[in-house]
Write a protein that holds these residues in place. Structure first.
Motif, PDB file in Angstrom:
ATOM      1  N   HIS A   1       9.799  -3.463  -3.993  1.00 58.88           N
ATOM      2  CA  HIS A   1      10.144  -2.998  -2.645  1.00 58.88           C
ATOM      3  C   HIS A   1       9.721  -3.976  -1.556  1.00 58.88           C
ATOM      4  N   VAL A   2       9.119  -5.110  -1.931  1.00 57.43           N
ATOM      5  CA  VAL A   2       8.645  -6.088  -0.956  1.00 57.43           C
ATOM      6  C   VAL A   2       9.660  -7.230  -0.833  1.00 57.43           C
ATOM      7  N   TYR A   3      10.151  -7.445   0.390  1.00 59.03           N
ATOM      8  CA  TYR A   3      11.091  -8.524   0.688  1.00 59.03           C
ATOM      9  C   TYR A   3      10.391  -9.576   1.545  1.00 59.03           C
ATOM     10  N   PHE A   4      10.770 -10.833   1.343  1.00 58.54           N
ATOM     11  CA  PHE A   4      10.163 -11.944   2.062  1.00 58.54           C
ATOM     12  C   PHE A   4      11.212 -12.632   2.930  1.00 58.54           C
ATOM     13  N   LEU A   5      10.913 -12.743   4.216  1.00 58.01           N
ATOM     14  CA  LEU A   5      11.752 -13.467   5.171  1.00 58.01           C
ATOM     15  C   LEU A   5      10.955 -14.692   5.603  1.00 58.01           C
ATOM     16  N   VAL A   6      11.304 -15.841   5.044  1.00 54.71           N
ATOM     17  CA  VAL A   6      10.507 -17.055   5.207  1.00 54.71           C
ATOM     18  C   VAL A   6      11.218 -17.990   6.190  1.00 54.71           C
TER      19      VAL A   6
ATOM     20  N   SER B   1       0.811  -1.220   0.000  1.00 58.14           N
ATOM     21  CA  SER B   1       0.000   0.000   0.000  1.00 58.14           C
ATOM     22  C   SER B   1       0.844   1.268   0.000  1.00 58.14           C
ATOM     23  N   ALA B   2       2.099   1.164   0.371  1.00 60.96           N
ATOM     24  CA  ALA B   2       3.004   2.316   0.339  1.00 60.96           C
ATOM     25  C   ALA B   2       4.218   1.952  -0.502  1.00 60.96           C
ATOM     26  N   GLY B   3       4.872   2.952  -1.011  1.00 61.68           N
ATOM     27  CA  GLY B   3       6.017   2.692  -1.887  1.00 61.68           C
ATOM     28  C   GLY B   3       7.301   2.406  -1.148  1.00 61.68           C
ATOM     29  N   SER B   4       7.287   2.485   0.170  1.00 62.21           N
ATOM     30  CA  SER B   4       8.507   2.239   0.942  1.00 62.21           C
ATOM     31  C   SER B   4       8.758   0.746   1.085  1.00 62.21           C
ATOM     32  N   ARG B   5       9.969   0.409   1.509  1.00 67.76           N
ATOM     33  CA  ARG B   5      10.338  -1.002   1.655  1.00 67.76           C
ATOM     34  C   ARG B   5       9.435  -1.698   2.667  1.00 67.76           C
ATOM     35  N   ALA B   6       9.061  -2.921   2.351  1.00 69.47           N
ATOM     36  CA  ALA B   6       8.284  -3.748   3.263  1.00 69.47           C
ATOM     37  C   ALA B   6       8.997  -5.086   3.423  1.00 69.47           C
ATOM     38  N   LEU B   7       9.196  -5.494   4.658  1.00 66.71           N
ATOM     39  CA  LEU B   7       9.758  -6.804   4.976  1.00 66.71           C
ATOM     40  C   LEU B   7       8.613  -7.660   5.493  1.00 66.71           C
ATOM     41  N   VAL B   8       8.318  -8.737   4.773  1.00 69.93           N
ATOM     42  CA  VAL B   8       7.214  -9.626   5.120  1.00 69.93           C
ATOM     43  C   VAL B   8       7.792 -10.870   5.796  1.00 69.93           C
ATOM     44  N   TYR B   9       7.423 -11.083   7.035  1.00 69.12           N
ATOM     45  CA  TYR B   9       7.894 -12.255   7.763  1.00 69.12           C
ATOM     46  C   TYR B   9       6.825 -13.337   7.711  1.00 69.12           C
ATOM     47  N   VAL B  10       7.207 -14.504   7.197  1.00 68.47           N
ATOM     48  CA  VAL B  10       6.296 -15.637   7.074  1.00 68.47           C
ATOM     49  C   VAL B  10       6.932 -16.832   7.773  1.00 68.47           C
ATOM     50  N   CYS B  11       6.365 -17.234   8.904  1.00 67.16           N
ATOM     51  CA  CYS B  11       6.815 -18.438   9.602  1.00 67.16           C
ATOM     52  C   CYS B  11       5.882 -19.562   9.183  1.00 67.16           C
ATOM     53  N   ASN B  12       6.401 -20.512   8.416  1.00 61.97           N
ATOM     54  CA  ASN B  12       5.545 -21.533   7.814  1.00 61.97           C
ATOM     55  C   ASN B  12       6.226 -22.898   7.818  1.00 61.97           C
ATOM     56  N   PRO B  13       5.670 -23.872   8.584  1.00 58.69           N
ATOM     57  CA  PRO B  13       4.511 -23.801   9.468  1.00 58.69           C
ATOM     58  C   PRO B  13       4.704 -22.750  10.563  1.00 58.69           C
ATOM     59  N   ASN B  14       3.572 -22.241  11.053  1.00 58.17           N
ATOM     60  CA  ASN B  14       3.630 -21.105  11.961  1.00 58.17           C
ATOM     61  C   ASN B  14       3.850 -21.541  13.405  1.00 58.17           C
TER      62      ASN B  14
END
Length: 374
Positions: free
Chosen positions: A194-199, A159-172
């Protein structure tokens, strides 16, 4: 007597003083506080089988080299992990447990206006690592399946143009539930730059669901995907602290700028290498976990206690009344269960122990039912 022979002899003599395991040198054994054998430790998702026999032997043999820096062992571990995961050495970063790698990622990707998007509840170390920085936390409740609400998380991240770090713990963690990998893949494939994924795949080896697979396949072409793994769970090395990240070389180079340079100790490395060479370690651990899980499920079904089917080595189940009181009563009955995980304060997380330990826990649950506590 050779130095290695001397050390082996000393370690063996120390075994009796600490009640089993590989033992310690006698003077060290006297300094180690003994833990109560009557306490069931079902609180931290540890592997109750402990170190594999080959890993124990590697630790004993490795003590004679523990005065040396672990450069060669680090190189050997990186090579072994690259082969295991079908990637290049440049795709691997070692850590003191996967928690250090998670910390590296949070630090490396911080910007003045960055967002951290994560589920609620989930593993709490990642938002904790944000505290020195100016991340804006975006917590998104799990959906009705107790899976990550990928659609809402995507809205928050993009929703914003700034960097986003998405944390996904899977299985949670702490729910033990699964987010279908196809949903995560679809987002990664279409994600904005700008979206980064930390899985976080700490429980990867336990999950056998056909709808689940690793995100490692993305790292060859996507610098915005970081996958973390640990030796703390299926490999039984929680106290030795060893984990790693898999990422694009551009990203691993960035992570290494935030690393503790000699961050994996020699004994953890030789234990880890021995564990990787044991083809029966993962099947053995998964089998013990499945047997313990079955005992717990049967008891919860018998008592008609609601729980979340798990893809990990722990189970989240509903309780009656106040969680703090429940945990205190468990402690009084010789059982340690998981910490609170807001907002699910009407649930308790219990780790899977050995089958005989889960039988004991089931008996405690039956006592709680008779007392009206569950």
């Amino acid at each position: 007597m050779e130095r290695r022979t001397f050390l082996r002899t000393g370690l063996a003599l120390g075994a009796a003083s600490v009640g089993g395991g590989i033992g310690l040198l006698p003077e060290l054994a006297r300094a180690v506080p003994r833990r109560s054998a009557d306490t069931l430790r079902l609180s931290s998702n540890e592997n109750p089988l402990g170190l594999a026999p080959a890993a124990r032997r590697a630790v004993i043999d490795g003590i004679s080299e523990a005065n040396r820096y672990p450069d060669e062992a680090r190189d050997e571990m990186v090579e072994a992990l690259a082969r295991l995961n079908g990637v290049a050495r440049e795709n691997i970063v070692l850590g003191c447990g996967s928690t250090e790698v998670l910390q590296m990622a949070v630090q490396a990707l911080a910007t003045p206006d960055a967002r951290l998007v994560l589920a609620e509840p989930t593993y709490e170390d990642v938002p904790w690592y944000c505290e020195p920085f100016t991340y804006r936390l975006e917590r998104v409740p799990l959906d009705a399946r107790f899976a990550h609400d990928v659609g809402r998380m995507q809205e928050r991240a993009e929703s914003a143009g700034s960097r986003a770090l998405v944390y996904v713990c899977n299985p949670n963690n702490p729910t033990g539930t699964l987010t279908p990998s196809a949903e995560i893949d679809a987002w990664i494939e279409s994600a904005l730059e700008h979206v980064y994924f930390l899985v976080d795949e700490a429980y990867f080896e336990y999950c056998k669901d056909p709808g689940y697979w690793s995100c490692v396949k993305w790292i060859a072409q996507r610098p915005n995907v970081i996958v973390t793994r640990t030796f703390s769970k299926i490999f039984g090395m929680a106290g030795m602290r060893l984990g790693y990240a898999l990422a694009h070389p551009e990203t691993t180079a960035l992570l290494r700028r935030y690393i503790g340079r000699v961050n994996a100790n020699y004994l953890a490395l030789v234990a880890g290498l021995a564990s990787l060479r044991d083809p029966e370690l993962i099947p053995r651990g998964c089998d013990a976990n499945a047997r313990g899980m079955r005992i717990l499920y049967d008891c919860l079904d018998e008592l008609e206690v609601e729980y979340l089917p798990s893809h990990t080595n722990f189970v989240m189940h509903r309780i009656r009344g106040d969680l703090r009181t429940y945990r205190q009563r468990m402690s009084e009955h010789g059982v340690r269960v998981g910490r609170p995980f807001p907002p699910m304060l009407d649930h308790s997380r219990v780790s899977i122990g050995l089958p005989e330990e889960m039988e004991q826990f089931a008996d405690v649950l039956r006592t709680f039912r008779r007392n009206g506590w569950i």
